[in-house]
Design a protein around this motif. Sequence first.
Motif, PDB file in Angstrom:
ATOM      1  N   GLY A  58       1.061  -1.256   0.041  1.00  0.00           N
ATOM      2  CA  GLY A  58       0.090   0.082   0.077  1.00  0.00           C
ATOM      3  C   GLY A  58       0.870   1.347   0.062  1.00  0.00           C
ATOM      4  O   GLY A  58       0.387   2.404   0.427  1.00  0.00           O
ATOM      5  N   ILE A  59       2.107   1.001  -0.175  1.00  0.00           N
ATOM      6  CA  ILE A  59       3.080   2.266  -0.422  1.00  0.00           C
ATOM      7  C   ILE A  59       3.253   2.569  -1.742  1.00  0.00           C
ATOM      8  O   ILE A  59       3.462   1.813  -2.749  1.00  0.00           O
ATOM      9  N   PRO A  60       3.140   3.719  -2.241  1.00  0.00           N
ATOM     10  CA  PRO A  60       3.521   4.539  -3.639  1.00  0.00           C
ATOM     11  C   PRO A  60       4.751   4.108  -4.088  1.00  0.00           C
ATOM     12  O   PRO A  60       5.790   3.987  -3.416  1.00  0.00           O
ATOM     13  N   VAL A  61       4.844   3.665  -5.485  1.00  0.00           N
ATOM     14  CA  VAL A  61       6.016   3.145  -5.942  1.00  0.00           C
ATOM     15  C   VAL A  61       6.319   4.149  -7.268  1.00  0.00           C
ATOM     16  O   VAL A  61       5.367   4.173  -8.050  1.00  0.00           O
ATOM     17  N   LEU A  62       7.513   4.677  -7.515  1.00  0.00           N
ATOM     18  CA  LEU A  62       7.852   5.120  -8.668  1.00  0.00           C
ATOM     19  C   LEU A  62       9.204   4.440  -9.380  1.00  0.00           C
ATOM     20  O   LEU A  62      10.153   4.444  -8.592  1.00  0.00           O
ATOM     21  N   GLY A  63       8.882   3.969 -10.477  1.00  0.00           N
ATOM     22  CA  GLY A  63      10.154   3.229 -11.109  1.00  0.00           C
ATOM     23  C   GLY A  63      10.681   4.112 -12.261  1.00  0.00           C
ATOM     24  O   GLY A  63      10.224   4.487 -12.891  1.00  0.00           O
ATOM     25  N   ILE A  64      11.905   4.178 -12.316  1.00  0.00           N
ATOM     26  CA  ILE A  64      12.721   5.104 -13.105  1.00  0.00           C
ATOM     27  C   ILE A  64      13.508   4.261 -14.067  1.00  0.00           C
ATOM     28  O   ILE A  64      14.403   3.463 -13.519  1.00  0.00           O
ATOM     29  N   CYS A  65      13.406   4.246 -15.040  1.00  0.00           N
ATOM     30  CA  CYS A  65      14.393   3.718 -16.265  1.00  0.00           C
ATOM     31  C   CYS A  65      14.074   2.222 -15.986  1.00  0.00           C
ATOM     32  O   CYS A  65      13.116   1.509 -16.207  1.00  0.00           O
ATOM     33  N   TYR A  66      15.118   1.457 -15.531  1.00  0.00           N
ATOM     34  CA  TYR A  66      15.107   0.015 -15.308  1.00  0.00           C
ATOM     35  C   TYR A  66      13.932  -0.320 -14.207  1.00  0.00           C
ATOM     36  O   TYR A  66      13.252  -1.270 -14.346  1.00  0.00           O
ATOM     37  N   GLY A  67      13.645   0.689 -13.326  1.00  0.00           N
ATOM     38  CA  GLY A  67      12.770   0.259 -12.271  1.00  0.00           C
ATOM     39  C   GLY A  67      11.378   0.538 -12.906  1.00  0.00           C
ATOM     40  O   GLY A  67      10.494  -0.292 -12.439  1.00  0.00           O
ATOM     41  N   HIS A  68      11.180   1.257 -14.018  1.00  0.00           N
ATOM     42  CA  HIS A  68       9.959   1.300 -14.759  1.00  0.00           C
ATOM     43  C   HIS A  68       9.669   0.091 -15.156  1.00  0.00           C
ATOM     44  O   HIS A  68       8.701  -0.687 -15.608  1.00  0.00           O
ATOM     45  N   GLN A  69      10.737  -0.604 -16.033  1.00  0.00           N
ATOM     46  CA  GLN A  69      10.525  -1.715 -16.723  1.00  0.00           C
ATOM     47  C   GLN A  69      10.265  -2.966 -15.620  1.00  0.00           C
ATOM     48  O   GLN A  69       9.540  -3.709 -15.984  1.00  0.00           O
ATOM     49  N   VAL A  70      10.849  -2.769 -14.575  1.00  0.00           N
ATOM     50  CA  VAL A  70      10.547  -3.733 -13.512  1.00  0.00           C
ATOM     51  C   VAL A  70       9.063  -3.835 -13.133  1.00  0.00           C
ATOM     52  O   VAL A  70       8.698  -4.795 -13.102  1.00  0.00           O
ATOM     53  N   ILE A  71       8.635  -2.461 -12.994  1.00  0.00           N
ATOM     54  CA  ILE A  71       7.130  -2.412 -12.496  1.00  0.00           C
ATOM     55  C   ILE A  71       6.352  -3.259 -13.828  1.00  0.00           C
ATOM     56  O   ILE A  71       5.664  -3.847 -13.395  1.00  0.00           O
TER      57      ILE A  71
END
Length: 510
Positions: free
Chosen positions: A71-84
């Motif tokens: 229930g915690i907001p998550v922001l994925g950046i670059c590789y993190g975006h693809q992981v999401i």
Amino acid sequence: MIIILNFGSQFAHLIARRVRDLGVKAEILLFDTPASEIQKLNPAGIILSGGPASVLKKGSPRPDKVIFKLGIPVLGICYGHQVIAQMLGGKVVKGTHREFGKEILSIQDRKDIFQGLTAKEAVWFSHGDQVSILPKGFKKTASTTGCKYAALADPKNNFYGIQFHPEVTHTQHGEKLLKNFLFFICNAKKNWKISTVTENIIAKVTSEVGSKHVVVGISGGVDSLVAATLIYRAVGNRLHAVFVDTGLLRKGEVEQVASYLRKNGFKQLHVIDASKLFLKRLKGITDPEQKRKIIGHSFIEVFEKAIKNELKKHPIVYLAQGTIYPDRIESASTSKMAAKIKSHHNLALPQKMGFKILEPLKDLYKDEVRGVGLTLGLPRELLWRHPFPGPGLAVRIVGEITEEQLQILSEADAVFIEELRKAGEYEKIWQAFAALLPVKVVGVMGDIRTYEYVIALRAVDSVDGMSADWHKIPNELLEKISSAIIGKVRGVNRVLYDITQKPPATIEYE
Ligand code: XMP
């Protein structure tokens, strides 16, 4: 606080810096930190950093999947975006068009993390893979000509992914985007303020140390000075400071730092003049590594002896160190080297002597350490000094070290630094110093032929010392510095300016 899960990005520290600059505490953790541990820290949000891997590769790094259930907001950046995208049921493919550098982002959904931004924004990309199918519950929020899903969002769960890097300055409104994430999405509190941080550290040291005694080594540098001042505020004269004068420090540094501490109430300050011992042990030594070893061992020996003396008088329990955040947190870009460098003098000691370790600066970046120093009333001149290597001037005299050469070098260095300060150039430079080359050359002064040493000046711009560019000191200033050194320092008749980058050269001469 905001947790940054680091997938090996060279920018993980930059993300943390940006978040802290916006007033929110940020901590970097390893990408696979268990969700239960993250939950214990009660973060307002989680940022998944970029990284050099490809999610398409087997065994590439993934976070604990339970982080998406907290229930915690998550922001994925670059590789993190693809992981999401991939972990939540979408698809990532190898991009046909690899995007590196500046791109124009078309924002279709100027809400949530994109509120207040314009429809077209300049952003910074650096990745080859792309999201090709959105995970369930997600919508596309921005694209570029070569990347259909440059940003995606699941506002119901507060999950956001962006293919570009908001933390680098090339992304024009990156700070605004991060601000939106922190304050609109995560409802983070703005309470990371240096004055509060300072008070909290003092309170923490006070309660941890109780009525025990602490010993700290003063190196002459910024970190140990700030650490000692903080601890002094917490425990007063139960802090015992040992300052080993190796004779290899910058001109006037021992006196300057010691007199500052004394003026500010330090009663238990022990300055040990070991310069003769160091010079004696370095006699005839020309190999740089051997010099370093001798200095390291001798330092520990002298320091240990001084502590043993103190132990006879006081029941010392803690050994304080000036370790700072980048020394502890390893990522591709932070100075693993810095950690190693400090370990060389410090870390061997406590294990041997059985002290408990106190590291009051362990969560702070260098400029935050300086901020704490200012809050404590330390003078700017002491806080903004350039980095200085543990072995000191010994690695700036090429080859064997003699007393005469040490004298010449410390004078020349002091003149150089003074001229840089007078010209307002000092704080624009990451590190500047003089080095002595062990050759004598011919010159002429008045009508007299001279045969004297060569001084090389080094001034570099860098972020962490891993790579560096030579600093472009204005020509007129270089000329002034050269004349000042020749005019004021006996034994030098030629001044060179070093215009080599690192790599291939190192910053120091040995
Ligand atoms: P180099 O010469 O490796 O230096 O390009 C990079 C940064 O590290 C510092 N340095 C040292 N610091 N002990 C230290 O505490 C050392 O042995 C040492 N060698 C280099 C150097 O001053 C520069 O900031």
